[in-house]
Scaffold this active site. Sequence first.
Site, PDB file in Angstrom:
ATOM      1  N   GLU A 101      27.525 -32.790 -27.185  1.00  0.00           N
ATOM      2  CA  GLU A 101      26.326 -32.415 -27.843  1.00  0.00           C
ATOM      3  C   GLU A 101      26.506 -31.475 -28.776  1.00  0.00           C
ATOM      4  O   GLU A 101      27.272 -30.462 -28.740  1.00  0.00           O
ATOM      5  CB  GLU A 101      25.247 -31.761 -26.818  1.00  0.00           C
ATOM      6  CG  GLU A 101      24.833 -32.786 -25.884  1.00  0.00           C
ATOM      7  CD  GLU A 101      23.703 -32.448 -24.727  1.00  0.00           C
ATOM      8  OE1 GLU A 101      22.998 -33.356 -24.376  1.00  0.00           O
ATOM      9  OE2 GLU A 101      23.808 -31.282 -24.449  1.00  0.00           O
ATOM     10  N   CYS A 116      25.319 -25.927 -34.326  1.00  0.00           N
ATOM     11  CA  CYS A 116      25.843 -25.255 -32.910  1.00  0.00           C
ATOM     12  C   CYS A 116      26.886 -26.225 -32.555  1.00  0.00           C
ATOM     13  O   CYS A 116      26.331 -27.495 -32.148  1.00  0.00           O
ATOM     14  CB  CYS A 116      24.597 -24.919 -32.127  1.00  0.00           C
ATOM     15  SG  CYS A 116      25.459 -24.378 -30.488  1.00  0.00           S
ATOM     16  N   CYS A 123      33.612 -27.500 -19.806  1.00  0.00           N
ATOM     17  CA  CYS A 123      34.219 -26.268 -19.938  1.00  0.00           C
ATOM     18  C   CYS A 123      34.975 -25.908 -18.676  1.00  0.00           C
ATOM     19  O   CYS A 123      34.343 -26.090 -17.524  1.00  0.00           O
ATOM     20  CB  CYS A 123      33.196 -24.952 -20.314  1.00  0.00           C
ATOM     21  SG  CYS A 123      33.815 -23.558 -20.714  1.00  0.00           S
ATOM     22  N   CYS A 127      31.013 -20.199 -15.899  1.00  0.00           N
ATOM     23  CA  CYS A 127      29.929 -19.329 -15.854  1.00  0.00           C
ATOM     24  C   CYS A 127      28.742 -19.719 -14.720  1.00  0.00           C
ATOM     25  O   CYS A 127      28.565 -20.953 -14.916  1.00  0.00           O
ATOM     26  CB  CYS A 127      29.387 -18.882 -17.157  1.00  0.00           C
ATOM     27  SG  CYS A 127      30.685 -18.348 -18.183  1.00  0.00           S
ATOM     28  N   CYS A 130      25.777 -21.329 -16.782  1.00  0.00           N
ATOM     29  CA  CYS A 130      25.732 -22.154 -17.566  1.00  0.00           C
ATOM     30  C   CYS A 130      25.878 -23.829 -17.425  1.00  0.00           C
ATOM     31  O   CYS A 130      26.950 -24.128 -16.681  1.00  0.00           O
ATOM     32  CB  CYS A 130      26.872 -21.900 -18.610  1.00  0.00           C
ATOM     33  SG  CYS A 130      27.365 -22.949 -19.912  1.00  0.00           S
ATOM     34  N   CYS A 346      20.743 -22.178 -25.749  1.00  0.00           N
ATOM     35  CA  CYS A 346      21.894 -21.723 -25.283  1.00  0.00           C
ATOM     36  C   CYS A 346      22.338 -21.841 -23.751  1.00  0.00           C
ATOM     37  O   CYS A 346      21.458 -21.691 -22.990  1.00  0.00           O
ATOM     38  CB  CYS A 346      22.111 -20.047 -25.329  1.00  0.00           C
ATOM     39  SG  CYS A 346      22.222 -19.424 -26.878  1.00  0.00           S
TER      40      CYS A 346
HETATM   41  N1  SAH Z   1      31.946 -20.907 -24.262  1.00  0.00           N
HETATM   42  C1  SAH Z   1      31.338 -19.576 -25.378  1.00  0.00           C
HETATM   43  C2  SAH Z   1      30.371 -20.268 -26.399  1.00  0.00           C
HETATM   44  C3  SAH Z   1      29.199 -21.128 -25.795  1.00  0.00           C
HETATM   45  S1  SAH Z   1      27.819 -20.572 -25.160  1.00  0.00           S
HETATM   46  C4  SAH Z   1      30.628 -18.537 -24.834  1.00  0.00           C
HETATM   47  O1  SAH Z   1      30.650 -18.506 -23.520  1.00  0.00           O
HETATM   48  O2  SAH Z   1      30.685 -17.269 -25.451  1.00  0.00           O
HETATM   49  C5  SAH Z   1      26.904 -19.387 -26.246  1.00  0.00           C
HETATM   50  C6  SAH Z   1      26.160 -18.359 -25.170  1.00  0.00           C
HETATM   51  O3  SAH Z   1      25.233 -18.842 -24.568  1.00  0.00           O
HETATM   52  C7  SAH Z   1      27.423 -17.600 -24.610  1.00  0.00           C
HETATM   53  O4  SAH Z   1      26.969 -16.295 -24.585  1.00  0.00           O
HETATM   54  C8  SAH Z   1      26.790 -18.083 -23.211  1.00  0.00           C
HETATM   55  O5  SAH Z   1      27.242 -17.184 -22.058  1.00  0.00           O
HETATM   56  C9  SAH Z   1      25.406 -18.140 -23.391  1.00  0.00           C
HETATM   57  N2  SAH Z   1      24.751 -18.855 -22.159  1.00  0.00           N
HETATM   58  C10 SAH Z   1      25.196 -19.684 -21.480  1.00  0.00           C
HETATM   59  N3  SAH Z   1      24.310 -20.377 -20.523  1.00  0.00           N
HETATM   60  C11 SAH Z   1      23.263 -19.813 -20.699  1.00  0.00           C
HETATM   61  C12 SAH Z   1      21.861 -19.779 -20.162  1.00  0.00           C
HETATM   62  N4  SAH Z   1      21.585 -20.665 -19.137  1.00  0.00           N
HETATM   63  N5  SAH Z   1      20.911 -18.981 -20.805  1.00  0.00           N
HETATM   64  C13 SAH Z   1      21.303 -18.024 -21.692  1.00  0.00           C
HETATM   65  N6  SAH Z   1      22.343 -18.126 -22.308  1.00  0.00           N
HETATM   66  C14 SAH Z   1      23.416 -18.825 -21.722  1.00  0.00           C
HETATM   67 FE1  SF4 Z   2      31.853 -22.136 -20.842  1.00  0.00          FE
HETATM   68 FE2  SF4 Z   2      29.337 -21.869 -20.602  1.00  0.00          FE
HETATM   69 FE3  SF4 Z   2      30.950 -20.164 -19.717  1.00  0.00          FE
HETATM   70 FE4  SF4 Z   2      30.533 -20.389 -22.248  1.00  0.00          FE
HETATM   71  S1  SF4 Z   2      28.838 -19.769 -20.843  1.00  0.00           S
HETATM   72  S2  SF4 Z   2      32.643 -19.998 -21.346  1.00  0.00           S
HETATM   73  S3  SF4 Z   2      30.578 -22.822 -22.265  1.00  0.00           S
HETATM   74  S4  SF4 Z   2      30.969 -21.964 -18.785  1.00  0.00           S
END
Ligand code: SAH
Ligand code: SF4
Length: 357
Positions: A101, A116, A123, A127, A130, A346
């Site tokens: 996406e 974006c 991934c 996290c 996420c 995000c």
């Molecule tokens: N993998 C990279 C970039 C992708 S996500 C990273 O983790 O930085 C872009 C941002 O969205 C990151 O700061 C991530 O931690 C945040 N993010 C992920 N899941 C989220 C959620 N459910 N609510 C708000 N921010 C989130």
């Molecule tokens: Fe991967 Fe999501 Fe963590 Fe970014 S926030 S490193 S996309 S698991």
Amino acid sequence: MTSDNARAGGTPVALSGMSLEELIEFARQCGLPPFRARQLHSWIYARGAGSFAEMTDLSRQIRADLAERATVPLLEMAHRQLSTDGTRKYLFRLPGGQMVESVLMSFQDRPSLTACLSSQVGCAVGCTFCATGFMGFTRNLTAAEIVDQVMAIQRDSGLRVANVVYMGQGEPLLNVEEVIRSVRTLGESVGIGQRHITVSTSGIVPGIRRLARERLQVTLALSLHAPDALTRGQIVPVSRKWGTTELMDSLKEYYQATGRRLTIEYVLLAGVTDRPEQAEMLAELVGGLHCNVNLIPYNPTRNRSGEVCYQRPSLRAQQRFAEIAARSGKTVTIRLERGTDIDAACGQLHNTYTAGA
Ligand code: SAH
Ligand code: SF4
């Protein structure tokens, strides 16, 4: 991706996403001189052509020959959703059939558009908040697949993308070489300069150092999310690999090598990362960095069991956190969410669309 690789097995090679050098090599293999590659480059990137038929300054014969060997688009648009706030979310099918996406966003305070982009399918970082993390890791994207996300969005929307953030699916610094190549092609071919590009990382220290050595002018955004190693280790599992000092040192190296102010991203999870004492610790931790702080109120996501594990803090709690964090003297902003109604905000990207759903 070389054109030889792409043609293996009789699959036509796709040109959009290639650098000029790769197009010159492709042209050479077709028996065409470099100026033909420059024409192709101009049609694809400056004029947004999606087919050889549009390339009217190439003879019919050349167009027919090209169409036999190659296609223009690399990605196939499988689905598109439009949010009430104007955000568009795209689902692209990659060569090989996997899906990723990308999101096109506009902000009221800026006339220009931001794309974006995804850098991986899924991934591996995992996290705990996420949606991409819940998918697990499938594969890295090639530089061309990253670049063609922008071109495909432009071809579809007829709009010009001015800014790019590597904040879609995946951890860009676990695919750092292709990400660097894509940044160069975005600048040289698409016309999106490095100062209009942000690479966001969960804190892969060797990747930060690699990026620093490349001396690009992109903004590096670190997803810190917690000032203490214990909480951070729980919600960003990969962070246990490197100590906080090592991480902070790598950020300072990045600043020294590039002179670029960093962004510290911090997700606000009620009761987990939004406590006032954590805001104080954050202020102290970032005090020595050249950075801005961007707070991201949690966007709800469902894990593999269908549960939403966190809550977004109240507006009051968000603001209180921001005020305390601002005692660092840094600019602290709360991220404006885009596209929540279509799961485009995000952390919400996860590819669950199925036709007819
Ligand atoms: N993998 C990279 C970039 C992708 S996500 C990273 O983790 O930085 C872009 C941002 O969205 C990151 O700061 C991530 O931690 C945040 N993010 C992920 N899941 C989220 C959620 N459910 N609510 C708000 N921010 C989130
Ligand atoms: Fe991967 Fe999501 Fe963590 Fe970014 S926030 S490193 S996309 S698991």
